[in-house]
Scaffold this active site. Sequence first.
Site, PDB file in Angstrom:
ATOM      1  N   LYS A  37      53.941  36.731  32.856  1.00  0.00           N
ATOM      2  CA  LYS A  37      53.872  37.937  33.695  1.00  0.00           C
ATOM      3  C   LYS A  37      52.862  37.723  34.830  1.00  0.00           C
ATOM      4  CE  LYS A  37      50.475  39.979  30.542  1.00  0.00           C
ATOM      5  NZ  LYS A  37      50.339  40.718  29.276  1.00  0.00           N
ATOM      6  N   ARG A  72      48.785  51.984  23.454  1.00  0.00           N
ATOM      7  CA  ARG A  72      49.086  51.639  24.836  1.00  0.00           C
ATOM      8  C   ARG A  72      50.588  51.712  25.066  1.00  0.00           C
ATOM      9  NH1 ARG A  72      47.873  45.772  27.559  1.00  0.00           N
ATOM     10  NH2 ARG A  72      49.500  45.178  26.081  1.00  0.00           N
ATOM     11  N   TYR A 112      25.930  40.521  54.701  1.00  0.00           N
ATOM     12  CA  TYR A 112      25.943  41.988  54.800  1.00  0.00           C
ATOM     13  C   TYR A 112      24.802  42.620  53.997  1.00  0.00           C
ATOM     14  CZ  TYR A 112      30.607  42.342  56.898  1.00  0.00           C
ATOM     15  OH  TYR A 112      31.681  42.288  57.740  1.00  0.00           O
ATOM     16  N   MET A 119      34.851  39.519  53.079  1.00  0.00           N
ATOM     17  CA  MET A 119      36.299  39.485  52.876  1.00  0.00           C
ATOM     18  C   MET A 119      36.834  38.052  52.902  1.00  0.00           C
ATOM     19  SD  MET A 119      39.363  41.331  55.010  1.00  0.00           S
ATOM     20  CE  MET A 119      38.716  42.977  54.824  1.00  0.00           C
TER      21      MET A 119
HETATM   22  C1  LIG Z   1      49.838  39.908  28.244  1.00  0.00           C
HETATM   23  C2  LIG Z   1      50.397  40.029  26.888  1.00  0.00           C
HETATM   24  C3  LIG Z   1      50.453  38.913  26.030  1.00  0.00           C
HETATM   25  C4  LIG Z   1      49.733  37.629  26.323  1.00  0.00           C
HETATM   26  O1  LIG Z   1      48.363  37.855  26.042  1.00  0.00           O
HETATM   27  P1  LIG Z   1      47.243  36.721  26.199  1.00  0.00           P
HETATM   28  O2  LIG Z   1      46.015  37.391  25.696  1.00  0.00           O
HETATM   29  O3  LIG Z   1      47.173  36.418  27.641  1.00  0.00           O
HETATM   30  O4  LIG Z   1      47.641  35.554  25.386  1.00  0.00           O
HETATM   31  C5  LIG Z   1      51.146  39.051  24.840  1.00  0.00           C
HETATM   32  N1  LIG Z   1      51.717  40.235  24.483  1.00  0.00           N
HETATM   33  C6  LIG Z   1      51.638  41.349  25.258  1.00  0.00           C
HETATM   34  C7  LIG Z   1      52.269  42.611  24.808  1.00  0.00           C
HETATM   35  C8  LIG Z   1      50.972  41.276  26.487  1.00  0.00           C
HETATM   36  O5  LIG Z   1      50.900  42.379  27.251  1.00  0.00           O
END
Ligand SMILES: *Cc1c(COP(=O)(O)O)cnc(C)c1O
Length: 345
Positions: free
Chosen positions: A33, A128, A242, A290
């Site tokens: 992802k 969640r 800055y 930036m």
């Molecule tokens: C992102 C995610 C993973 C992978 O998690 P890592 O900690 O990066 O190994 C697995 N399952 C779900 C549901 C996730 O959202």
Amino acid sequence: MASSTLTIDLDAVVSNWRALAKISSGETAAVVKADAYGLGVSRVAKALASAGARQFFVATAEEGATLRRELGDGITINLFAGHMAGDADMIHDLSLTPMINSIEQLQRHLEALPQAPFGVQLDTGMNRLGMEPAEWAALSDLVLSQNPTLLMSHLACADEAGHAMNEHQLRNFREMTEGTGVPRSLSATGGIILGEAFHFDLTRPGIGLYGGKPFELATPVAYLEVPVIQVRDVAAGESVGYGNAYIADTPRRVATLAAGYADGLIRAMSGNASAYYGQTDCPLLGRVSMDMIAADITRLSETPASLTLLGRQQSVDELATAAGTIGYEILTSLGARYTRRYSGG
Ligand SMILES: *Cc1c(COP(=O)(O)O)cnc(C)c1O
């Protein structure tokens, strides 16, 4: 001027996947992802598919569509976000497998695509995503009659081995899924490290593939080299950047580097993190801008053409700790302006 270069070691990604697959008692998927945690889903997923990964997870249908175009058929692409409104065509046309999270999603999926594969995400305590125990109790007979491909849940505290939440969620997951005969998946990277009891049929590592904690034995994957734009001598009492956030206590030699918070070098690194020249630590001075960041190169005997932000001397997690965040955020923030080089794969 040469631009900042992000080098991604695909052989390291593959070797991390193989190492996690070796520990896992069942099959090992790959979580890609968010553009493979910012490292480039096309190259990363192709390397993993060549190494034998057959199941991939992404967040959304759009990400799944991109991945399908990259990988072609014969690979399972699972969607954590499930079946969201408006996604039926994409799920159907690109053969994506949604992880259904709720009764609304279940209705949507069974009405729009009655024959299409789906899995189910169960909430075992994280609150969640996923069906809660009562919802699942009411729906499980109907769901199981539709032959789901996977029952999955996610651990909230898997990076803390001794945390009581892990056993609590494991118990809930067992109770919700025992005897269903459907393949099960509970663990991301952290759960793999927790041990075999957490593995079930399929593990789902993400961060461990990309060289991050809690997979302590991971091979580093990302290397970031940032060119020096200009070097100056700063007298004692003068400020840098800055807000005059850094004031030199003694004369300093300061390099201005060509990357800033727009490139993922988040402002929280200001005054806390370092760049490296070989093995020499060059502390970041003042506030991250930036497009630029200043580093103290007083200790160097030569003027460097570039400094290293991620590499052998500083891992993703070390840089994250210096900035008060986690490796996941550092990786997924890495900017679009870097020249990306891939090695291996
Ligand atoms: C992102 C995610 C993973 C992978 O998690 P890592 O900690 O990066 O190994 C697995 N399952 C779900 C549901 C996730 O959202």
